[in-house]
Motif scaffolding. Sequence first.
Motif, short mmCIF file in Angstrom:
data_model
loop_
_atom_site.label_atom_id
_atom_site.label_comp_id
_atom_site.label_asym_id
_atom_site.label_seq_id
_atom_site.Cartn_x
_atom_site.Cartn_y
_atom_site.Cartn_z
N ASP A 33 0.89 -1.24 0.24
CA ASP A 33 -0.14 -0.09 -0.23
C ASP A 33 0.83 1.38 -0.09
N THR A 34 0.81 2.01 -1.10
CA THR A 34 1.93 3.07 -1.10
C THR A 34 1.02 4.36 -0.54
N GLU A 35 0.00 4.17 -0.19
CA GLU A 35 -0.67 5.38 0.63
C GLU A 35 -0.85 5.04 1.86
N ALA A 36 -0.18 4.27 2.43
CA ALA A 36 -0.24 3.70 3.98
C ALA A 36 -0.37 4.88 4.82
N PHE A 37 0.50 5.60 4.52
CA PHE A 37 0.51 7.01 5.58
C PHE A 37 -0.43 8.00 5.11
N VAL A 38 -1.16 7.95 4.19
CA VAL A 38 -1.98 9.15 3.46
C VAL A 38 -3.39 8.81 4.34
N ASP A 39 -3.66 9.89 5.04
CA ASP A 39 -5.18 9.79 5.75
C ASP A 39 -5.55 11.27 6.09
N PRO A 40 -6.17 12.15 5.32
CA PRO A 40 -6.65 13.40 5.46
C PRO A 40 -7.58 13.73 6.61
N GLY A 41 -8.20 12.56 7.15
CA GLY A 41 -9.06 12.84 8.42
C GLY A 41 -8.22 12.56 9.70
N GLU A 42 -7.02 12.17 9.54
CA GLU A 42 -6.27 11.59 10.86
C GLU A 42 -6.19 12.81 11.69
N LEU A 43 -5.81 13.83 11.12
CA LEU A 43 -5.30 15.03 11.96
C LEU A 43 -6.58 15.43 12.89
N ARG A 44 -7.83 15.60 12.28
CA ARG A 44 -9.08 15.86 13.26
C ARG A 44 -9.31 14.77 14.08
N ARG A 45 -9.30 13.77 13.90
CA ARG A 45 -9.53 12.75 14.83
C ARG A 45 -8.59 12.62 15.71
N ARG A 46 -7.33 12.84 15.58
CA ARG A 46 -6.03 12.88 16.69
C ARG A 46 -6.53 14.34 17.70
N VAL A 47 -6.88 15.25 16.97
CA VAL A 47 -7.19 16.35 17.90
C VAL A 47 -8.42 16.23 18.49
N ASP A 48 -9.30 15.49 18.16
CA ASP A 48 -10.61 15.48 18.85
C ASP A 48 -10.42 14.45 20.19
N ALA A 49 -9.63 13.49 19.97
CA ALA A 49 -9.15 12.48 21.06
C ALA A 49 -8.27 13.18 22.09
N ALA A 50 -7.48 14.02 21.94
CA ALA A 50 -6.91 14.76 22.41
C ALA A 50 -7.36 15.76 23.48
N GLN A 51 -8.44 16.49 22.55
CA GLN A 51 -9.33 17.61 23.40
C GLN A 51 -10.18 16.76 24.27
N ALA A 52 -10.72 15.56 23.85
CA ALA A 52 -11.61 14.76 24.87
C ALA A 52 -10.76 14.57 26.29
N ALA A 53 -9.57 14.01 26.25
CA ALA A 53 -8.73 13.73 27.00
C ALA A 53 -8.46 14.81 27.96
N PHE A 54 -7.90 15.90 27.54
CA PHE A 54 -7.80 17.41 27.95
C PHE A 54 -9.00 17.81 28.93
N ASP A 55 -10.27 17.61 28.31
CA ASP A 55 -11.25 18.26 28.89
C ASP A 55 -11.73 17.12 29.93
#
Length: 287
Positions: free
Chosen positions: A256-278
Amino acid sequence: MMIRILVAAAALTVAPSAPAQQTDWVKVRAEWNQPMAPFRILGNVHYVGTAGISAYLLTSPQGHILIDGGMAESAPLIAANIEKLGFKLADVKILLVNHAHWDHAGGLAELKRRTGARLLASAAEVPALESGRSDYRPDISISAPGVKVDGVLKDGEEIRLGTNTLVTHLTPGHTKGCTSFSTQIPSGGDSLTVLFACSLSVADQPLTPGHGYDAAPADFRATFAKLRATQADVFLSFHAQQFDLALKRAKQVAGDTEAFVDPGELRRRVDAAQAAFDAEMQRKTNR
Ligand SMILES: [Zn+2]
């Protein structure tokens, strides 16, 4: 500090008053420092870190940029990984770091000695980098070898070296000068944005005034908002678990040459980090 966050989250769901488990740092460090074969992620971006702690090499014919030094004991592995890819340590001209904690900055002094590169960092990280200690981080007493900073980076500043261009994004919270970087990788007729994201975890910070970082909660919130307004096709971070390195690498090896490509990942990571912070803020204010 993924382990600490998992422990805190578990304690929160089971019993808020349960005593925090002691982290066995000798064991964790040994696990994090397991070797990993270096590889090209995409374009001129290469993974040269260990199995648990990331380091990235951005190459160009005019010289290379190395982001992060891992732990003190990671430096020889990172240096060997650079050479295994066929690059020369002496061609690494610029050293960067996402933040000044011992698990990312510990190897910088040795890597600077071996490469002769200049270390650039945000102003707020300079005291901790040069002393090897984080003065407002009460949780653990592990220090890093101090390393001299040769130049200070500002928000939005471009770092250019040959065909490499990285943009500096100050994303404080985890530390006062937590720094993310982005670069563009040509792809077809277009380009992909690669984000090297600074840690977004609370990691045992008090988050209350009087501990040396009163602005931490405000900084976290501003950073979450800033990253929500940021687009990235490839999300890379500095603990392997924080961006599923092993899984993506396995997909890549399988073809899979696009294994590291995921335009939605940043948003998911930020959501998870903010939930943990809250959740952490709520736990502290309810005490
Ligand atoms: Zn950290």
